[in-house]
Motif scaffolding. Structure first.
Motif, PDB file in Angstrom:
ATOM      1  N   GLU A 225     -10.951 -13.132   2.602  1.00 28.96           N
ATOM      2  CA  GLU A 225      -9.452 -12.837   1.284  1.00 28.96           C
ATOM      3  C   GLU A 225      -9.276 -11.419   1.942  1.00 28.96           C
ATOM      4  O   GLU A 225      -9.186 -10.455   2.161  1.00 28.96           O
ATOM      5  CB  GLU A 225     -10.120 -12.395  -0.647  1.00 28.96           C
ATOM      6  CG  GLU A 225     -10.424 -13.491  -0.660  1.00 28.96           C
ATOM      7  CD  GLU A 225     -11.891 -13.730  -2.546  1.00 28.96           C
ATOM      8  OE1 GLU A 225     -11.734 -11.904  -2.345  1.00 28.96           O
ATOM      9  OE2 GLU A 225     -11.906 -14.312  -2.634  1.00 28.96           O
ATOM     10  N   GLU A 226      -8.051 -10.986   1.204  1.00 34.06           N
ATOM     11  CA  GLU A 226      -6.398 -10.488   1.679  1.00 34.06           C
ATOM     12  C   GLU A 226      -6.684  -9.143   0.413  1.00 34.06           C
ATOM     13  O   GLU A 226      -6.844  -9.322  -0.766  1.00 34.06           O
ATOM     14  CB  GLU A 226      -5.301 -10.534   1.706  1.00 34.06           C
ATOM     15  CG  GLU A 226      -4.828 -10.986   3.108  1.00 34.06           C
ATOM     16  CD  GLU A 226      -3.574 -11.581   3.020  1.00 34.06           C
ATOM     17  OE1 GLU A 226      -2.335 -10.797   1.918  1.00 34.06           O
ATOM     18  OE2 GLU A 226      -2.475 -11.840   4.282  1.00 34.06           O
ATOM     19  N   GLN A 227      -7.329  -7.735   0.988  1.00 35.89           N
ATOM     20  CA  GLN A 227      -7.342  -6.363  -0.039  1.00 35.89           C
ATOM     21  C   GLN A 227      -7.246  -5.062   0.345  1.00 35.89           C
ATOM     22  O   GLN A 227      -6.699  -4.931   1.404  1.00 35.89           O
ATOM     23  CB  GLN A 227      -8.977  -5.882   0.122  1.00 35.89           C
ATOM     24  CG  GLN A 227     -10.032  -7.294  -0.931  1.00 35.89           C
ATOM     25  CD  GLN A 227     -11.182  -7.136  -0.946  1.00 35.89           C
ATOM     26  OE1 GLN A 227     -11.655  -6.301  -0.741  1.00 35.89           O
ATOM     27  NE2 GLN A 227     -12.712  -8.159  -1.027  1.00 35.89           N
ATOM     28  N   GLU A 228      -6.461  -5.237  -0.345  1.00 34.84           N
ATOM     29  CA  GLU A 228      -5.321  -3.772  -0.249  1.00 34.84           C
ATOM     30  C   GLU A 228      -6.615  -2.381  -0.203  1.00 34.84           C
ATOM     31  O   GLU A 228      -7.196  -2.430  -1.637  1.00 34.84           O
ATOM     32  CB  GLU A 228      -4.173  -3.769  -1.281  1.00 34.84           C
ATOM     33  CG  GLU A 228      -2.794  -2.254  -1.229  1.00 34.84           C
ATOM     34  CD  GLU A 228      -2.249  -2.348  -2.134  1.00 34.84           C
ATOM     35  OE1 GLU A 228      -2.179  -1.582  -3.135  1.00 34.84           O
ATOM     36  OE2 GLU A 228      -1.224  -3.050  -1.908  1.00 34.84           O
ATOM     37  N   LYS A 229      -5.805  -1.612   0.484  1.00 33.68           N
ATOM     38  CA  LYS A 229      -7.027   0.006   0.320  1.00 33.68           C
ATOM     39  C   LYS A 229      -6.357   1.066   0.708  1.00 33.68           C
ATOM     40  O   LYS A 229      -5.577   0.692   1.314  1.00 33.68           O
ATOM     41  CB  LYS A 229      -7.828  -0.111   1.443  1.00 33.68           C
ATOM     42  CG  LYS A 229      -9.178   1.150   2.021  1.00 33.68           C
ATOM     43  CD  LYS A 229      -9.440   0.683   3.571  1.00 33.68           C
ATOM     44  CE  LYS A 229     -10.617   2.356   3.413  1.00 33.68           C
ATOM     45  NZ  LYS A 229     -11.546   2.050   1.976  1.00 33.68           N
ATOM     46  N   ARG A 230      -6.405   2.120  -0.575  1.00 33.74           N
ATOM     47  CA  ARG A 230      -5.517   3.321  -0.848  1.00 33.74           C
ATOM     48  C   ARG A 230      -5.805   3.587   1.010  1.00 33.74           C
ATOM     49  O   ARG A 230      -7.089   4.171   0.462  1.00 33.74           O
ATOM     50  CB  ARG A 230      -5.339   3.644  -1.497  1.00 33.74           C
ATOM     51  CG  ARG A 230      -5.359   5.256  -1.699  1.00 33.74           C
ATOM     52  CD  ARG A 230      -5.054   5.094  -3.496  1.00 33.74           C
ATOM     53  NE  ARG A 230      -4.269   6.509  -3.446  1.00 33.74           N
ATOM     54  CZ  ARG A 230      -4.839   7.546  -3.744  1.00 33.74           C
ATOM     55  NH1 ARG A 230      -5.742   7.619  -3.280  1.00 33.74           N
ATOM     56  NH2 ARG A 230      -3.544   8.695  -4.138  1.00 33.74           N
TER      57      ARG A 230
ATOM     58  N   GLU B 165      -0.840  15.397   0.026  1.00 34.67           N
ATOM     59  CA  GLU B 165      -2.226  14.477   0.157  1.00 34.67           C
ATOM     60  C   GLU B 165      -0.751  13.491   0.613  1.00 34.67           C
ATOM     61  O   GLU B 165       0.239  13.103  -0.592  1.00 34.67           O
ATOM     62  CB  GLU B 165      -1.990  14.011  -1.328  1.00 34.67           C
ATOM     63  CG  GLU B 165      -2.946  12.444  -1.234  1.00 34.67           C
ATOM     64  CD  GLU B 165      -4.005  12.318  -3.017  1.00 34.67           C
ATOM     65  OE1 GLU B 165      -4.485  12.008  -2.389  1.00 34.67           O
ATOM     66  OE2 GLU B 165      -3.317  11.839  -4.372  1.00 34.67           O
ATOM     67  N   HIS B 166      -0.646  12.530   1.535  1.00 37.91           N
ATOM     68  CA  HIS B 166      -0.053  11.091   2.053  1.00 37.91           C
ATOM     69  C   HIS B 166      -1.066   9.707   2.223  1.00 37.91           C
ATOM     70  O   HIS B 166      -1.593  10.398   2.476  1.00 37.91           O
ATOM     71  CB  HIS B 166      -0.075  11.808   3.649  1.00 37.91           C
ATOM     72  CG  HIS B 166       1.222  13.040   3.779  1.00 37.91           C
ATOM     73  ND1 HIS B 166       2.592  12.398   3.669  1.00 37.91           N
ATOM     74  CD2 HIS B 166       0.926  13.836   3.490  1.00 37.91           C
ATOM     75  CE1 HIS B 166       2.759  13.641   4.395  1.00 37.91           C
ATOM     76  NE2 HIS B 166       1.751  15.307   3.552  1.00 37.91           N
ATOM     77  N   VAL B 167      -0.280   9.427   1.337  1.00 33.53           N
ATOM     78  CA  VAL B 167      -1.096   8.258   0.661  1.00 33.53           C
ATOM     79  C   VAL B 167      -0.387   6.650   1.444  1.00 33.53           C
ATOM     80  O   VAL B 167       0.866   6.706   1.326  1.00 33.53           O
ATOM     81  CB  VAL B 167      -1.261   7.783  -1.292  1.00 33.53           C
ATOM     82  CG1 VAL B 167      -2.053   6.903  -1.444  1.00 33.53           C
ATOM     83  CG2 VAL B 167      -1.744   8.905  -1.924  1.00 33.53           C
ATOM     84  N   THR B 168      -1.267   6.341   2.058  1.00 36.17           N
ATOM     85  CA  THR B 168      -0.433   4.927   2.466  1.00 36.17           C
ATOM     86  C   THR B 168      -1.651   3.501   2.672  1.00 36.17           C
ATOM     87  O   THR B 168      -2.571   3.929   1.815  1.00 36.17           O
ATOM     88  CB  THR B 168      -0.340   4.928   4.195  1.00 36.17           C
ATOM     89  OG1 THR B 168      -1.728   5.310   4.857  1.00 36.17           O
ATOM     90  CG2 THR B 168       0.163   5.481   4.679  1.00 36.17           C
ATOM     91  N   THR B 169      -0.689   2.656   2.501  1.00 39.73           N
ATOM     92  CA  THR B 169      -2.257   1.330   1.763  1.00 39.73           C
ATOM     93  C   THR B 169      -1.685   0.244   2.959  1.00 39.73           C
ATOM     94  O   THR B 169      -1.010   0.285   3.765  1.00 39.73           O
ATOM     95  CB  THR B 169      -1.529   0.830   0.926  1.00 39.73           C
ATOM     96  OG1 THR B 169      -0.240   0.410   0.289  1.00 39.73           O
ATOM     97  CG2 THR B 169      -1.682   1.462  -0.305  1.00 39.73           C
ATOM     98  N   GLU B 170      -3.006   0.397   3.539  1.00 44.14           N
ATOM     99  CA  GLU B 170      -3.197  -1.071   4.201  1.00 44.14           C
ATOM    100  C   GLU B 170      -4.656  -2.529   3.752  1.00 44.14           C
ATOM    101  O   GLU B 170      -4.456  -2.127   3.018  1.00 44.14           O
ATOM    102  CB  GLU B 170      -4.355  -0.529   5.798  1.00 44.14           C
ATOM    103  CG  GLU B 170      -5.355  -0.288   5.903  1.00 44.14           C
ATOM    104  CD  GLU B 170      -5.692   0.323   6.565  1.00 44.14           C
ATOM    105  OE1 GLU B 170      -7.127  -0.217   7.080  1.00 44.14           O
ATOM    106  OE2 GLU B 170      -5.128   1.077   7.924  1.00 44.14           O
ATOM    107  N   ILE B 171      -3.403  -4.190   4.180  1.00 44.95           N
ATOM    108  CA  ILE B 171      -4.092  -4.822   3.894  1.00 44.95           C
ATOM    109  C   ILE B 171      -5.460  -5.426   4.956  1.00 44.95           C
ATOM    110  O   ILE B 171      -5.222  -5.036   6.030  1.00 44.95           O
ATOM    111  CB  ILE B 171      -3.581  -6.059   4.178  1.00 44.95           C
ATOM    112  CG1 ILE B 171      -2.081  -5.161   3.007  1.00 44.95           C
ATOM    113  CG2 ILE B 171      -3.738  -7.103   3.539  1.00 44.95           C
ATOM    114  CD1 ILE B 171      -2.459  -5.270   1.329  1.00 44.95           C
TER     115      ILE B 171
END
Length: 326
Positions: A181-186, A169-175
């Protein structure tokens, strides 16, 4: 009546025959019969004359032909198969020579076997016993494999592809800006990772064929020694001698199987089995089998330690990511 058929392995023997003529040219028109056949280590020149000229092709296998004037010349297998094959007399002579040479070989082997029967009996008994031991070991391995592991081994044997692949599993996050409102998505992606290549394990069928062959060779020798040679047909004699002669090939096959089995049971190879199990396999039994094949203890504590060792071995490839079997 023709002379005794001869099988030549040394060209000097042919060259020194009084009737051999290195300058002769043999053809369908002047062919009379065959003296024998040959298989030399050195190359010789074909002496066949065809409508297109003299062959002169270099070769190592062929027939020693006799012309109508009594001289002998070399007929290479290529000319024998293509130019002479349409001639009935040559075809019958070639078959006669082949049959007589085979008959000579079988009787020669028969007398050699009888002269060395005690040595042969001891060697074949040992070969059969070793084959049974090797078979018992490999069969016990197959019996202990979990279904998913066994399926992978079978498929790898059929396809020749023993690559052990998992997904990590390769996990990245993006805003992202949602409603101001800024939300972080996995974001998760599962990507293939090749951990290594599983060494092949000899098929049970191949191992059983080896055992059967060794058993037949041993039984053939017992039969050959016990039987009355006067009451033995040539066909039966050939069957028995051929079975005994196969011992060298069976011995080589056994060595190859043992070498393959030894490579399979290497620790780094066995550890790959942990990653080919499917969701229905018992993971602890997979680990216990790995330890058992290495001759180690497989208590619950040993199983847990082996699992840690395996994950540590492949840590540089997995890199602490979540992983799953493919």
């Amino acid at each position: 009546m023709s002379e005794k058929t001869v099988y030549f392995t040394d060209f000097d023997v042919v060259r020194n025959r009084a009737t051999f003529d290195a300058d002769a040219e043999i053809s369908l028109e002047n062919f009379e019969r065959l003296t024998g056949a040959y298989h030399f280590t050195q190359e010789v020149i074909c002496q066949v004359r065809t409508p297109g000229g003299v062959c002169h092709q270099k070769h190592k296998r062929g027939c020693l032909g006799v012309m109508k004037d009594g001289r002998e010349a070399l007929i290479g297998n290529r000319c024998a198969d293509h130019y002479f094959k349409s001639d009935l007399k040559f075809s019958l002579e070639r078959k006669r020579v082949k049959d007589e040479i085979e008959r000579q070989r079988i009787f020669s082997q028969y007398h050699t076997i009888l002269a060395e029967q005690e040595t042969q009996r001891e060697a074949l008994s040992l070969l059969h016993w070793q084959a049974l031991q090797t078979s018992a070991m490999i069969k016990s391995w197959y019996k202990g494999f979990q279904p998913g592991v066994l399926r992978f081994i079978y498929n790898a044997g059929k396809t020749g592809n023993g690559n052990v692949v998992i997904e990590t599993e390769h996990v990245t996050t993006e805003i992202r800006v949602i409603e101001g409102e800024e939300q972080e998505k996995r974001i998760s992606k599962w990507l293939p990772e090749v951990l290594g290549r599983l060494s092949p394990l000899p098929e049970e069928r191949v191992v059983q064929d080896m055992v059967d062959g060794a058993g037949k060779a041993k039984d053939a020798l017992d039969t050959l020694i016990a039987c009355d040679p006067e009451a033995l047909s040539f066909r039966k004699l050939k069957t028995l001698v051929t079975a005994i002669d196969s011992a060298d090939l069976i011995s080589q096959q056994q060595n190859d199987i043992k070498a393959d089995a030894e490579r399979f049971k290497q620790r780094t190879n066995l550890q790959l089995l942990f990653f080919v199990q499917d969701r229905w396999d018992d993971s602890d039994r997979v680990l216990a089998q790995i330890l058992r094949m290495r001759g180690n203890k497989y208590t619950p504590a040993d199983i847990r330690r082996e699992e840690k060792r395996i994950l540590a071995t492949f840590a540089s490839q997995i890199k602490e990511r979540a992983w799953r079997a493919v």
